[in-house]
Design a protein around this motif. Sequence first.
Motif, short mmCIF file in Angstrom:
data_model
loop_
_atom_site.label_atom_id
_atom_site.label_comp_id
_atom_site.label_asym_id
_atom_site.label_seq_id
_atom_site.Cartn_x
_atom_site.Cartn_y
_atom_site.Cartn_z
N GLU A 23 0.80 -1.22 0.00
CA GLU A 23 0.00 0.00 0.00
C GLU A 23 0.83 1.28 0.00
O GLU A 23 0.43 2.28 -0.58
N ASP A 24 1.97 1.28 0.66
CA ASP A 24 2.75 2.49 0.85
C ASP A 24 3.81 2.66 -0.24
O ASP A 24 4.44 1.67 -0.66
N ASP A 25 4.04 3.90 -0.66
CA ASP A 25 5.09 4.16 -1.64
C ASP A 25 5.71 5.55 -1.51
O ASP A 25 6.67 5.86 -2.20
N ALA A 26 5.19 6.39 -0.63
CA ALA A 26 5.64 7.78 -0.54
C ALA A 26 6.77 7.93 0.48
O ALA A 26 6.62 7.59 1.66
N LEU A 27 7.90 8.43 0.01
CA LEU A 27 9.07 8.66 0.86
C LEU A 27 9.49 10.12 0.79
O LEU A 27 9.24 10.81 -0.20
N SER A 46 9.39 7.41 5.76
CA SER A 46 8.02 7.37 5.26
C SER A 46 7.40 8.76 5.39
O SER A 46 7.53 9.41 6.43
N ARG A 47 6.73 9.20 4.36
CA ARG A 47 6.05 10.50 4.43
C ARG A 47 4.98 10.51 5.51
O ARG A 47 4.68 11.55 6.10
N ASP A 48 4.44 9.33 5.82
CA ASP A 48 3.38 9.22 6.81
C ASP A 48 3.89 8.80 8.18
O ASP A 48 3.10 8.43 9.05
N HIS A 82 18.08 -2.47 12.13
CA HIS A 82 17.73 -2.10 13.50
C HIS A 82 17.32 -0.64 13.60
O HIS A 82 16.76 -0.23 14.61
N ARG A 83 17.60 0.14 12.57
CA ARG A 83 17.12 1.53 12.52
C ARG A 83 15.85 1.53 11.71
O ARG A 83 15.88 1.50 10.48
N THR A 84 14.72 1.54 12.37
CA THR A 84 13.44 1.31 11.69
C THR A 84 12.73 2.58 11.25
O THR A 84 11.77 2.51 10.49
N ASN A 85 13.16 3.73 11.72
CA ASN A 85 12.45 4.96 11.37
C ASN A 85 12.83 5.47 9.98
O ASN A 85 12.12 6.31 9.40
N ALA A 86 13.94 4.97 9.43
CA ALA A 86 14.40 5.42 8.12
C ALA A 86 15.32 4.35 7.54
O ALA A 86 15.73 3.42 8.23
N PHE A 87 15.64 4.51 6.26
CA PHE A 87 16.63 3.63 5.65
C PHE A 87 17.46 4.45 4.66
O PHE A 87 17.05 5.53 4.22
N SER A 88 18.64 3.93 4.35
CA SER A 88 19.54 4.63 3.45
C SER A 88 19.89 3.76 2.25
O SER A 88 19.97 2.53 2.36
N VAL A 89 20.11 4.42 1.12
CA VAL A 89 20.68 3.76 -0.05
C VAL A 89 21.92 4.54 -0.44
O VAL A 89 21.97 5.76 -0.28
N THR A 90 22.91 3.85 -0.96
CA THR A 90 24.17 4.49 -1.32
C THR A 90 24.39 4.30 -2.82
O THR A 90 24.39 3.18 -3.31
#
Length: 362
Positions: A23-27, A46-48, A82-90
């Motif tokens: 359902e979710d796709d907005a970042l 997540s935007r939400d 373990h960091r669930t509030n955000a994620f990173s891509v490099t």
Amino acid sequence: MDTRSPQGLSVKATPADLWDPEEDDALVCLDVQQETHDVKTFTFASRDGKRFAFKAGQYFLFDLEHNGEAESRCYSISSSPHRTNAFSVTVKRVPGGKISNWLHDTLVAGASVKANGPLGHFVRSGTGQKLLLLSGGSGITPVMSILREIADSCEPADVVFMHAARTPQDLIFRDEFACIARRVKGLRLHFLPETVVGEASWPGLTGRISAEYMRLAVPDIADRTVMCCGPAPFMAAARRIAGELGVPTSNYVEESFDAAVIDEPEIPAVQEAAAKVFQVTFSKQARNIDVSGDQSVLSCAKKSGVRIPSSCANGVCGTCKSKLTSGTVDMNHNGGIRQREIDAGFFLPCCSKPLSDLVIER
């Protein structure tokens, strides 16, 4: 219009505050970090305000728009699960790269993007394994996520991390590796630049991976699970070397998003005569090609010079996702497309065979 797929028949219930891949796709981009001269890390939330549940080694498929054209690209998660509030891509800037260069030049904190994920199966089968994490170039990102997870969980570790790069200046996360190695007692680091350009005092070896080097650096390699990610030539060499040194195929796992070269087996003449051939139209490119009912749409498109971005070629990554405006296909994907996208008329050409004439918005 119809797409037949065994996937997406049931949607697993998730808590309301957890990111739902269906359902979710907005970042929103929270931060942009310069890692090396041509590598940046982008951090998204997540935007939400939802939290993410992913496994180290997975990736997100980003749906972006460039010069009015829809583009999809896969980028592995480099941060710890373990960091669930955000994620990173490099992301590494690639000479002539349409999307990587756009991200480097355009994407800033506060920008909004859309993405599908987490996706992918390049993950550990469990804790407590003896690991060789082997990467080349920007293939470091998913194995870095795995190493960060090990460090954050404080689990007992027996890990060899081996990374190959062009020069010492191209060693991504170099300073952080030193910090992690001080915390994770069972971690050994091996860096192998091809040359010492920019750092003449480099204290280690240089060159490319070889059986001789691997035998000295990881004498117990046959007892380890090898997880490898990097450019296709690098992984081909790593796969061959691992086999020569006794690593069972069941203990060798790899991930790559290089453009897939699709070589489907030749169809015997008898079958070819019996297979029905359909006309496939790519509306934006004004191209028409013939596709046998025994072949995937993507394989025939590639052979005919039709431009469709692709990576995995087996329905996992979703890079080739396209809009089917007319016709029916038999699609057997492996999680690279959401059910709601299928319902909206999208499909994956890499794992779809035509059941009728098709019109594709490409």
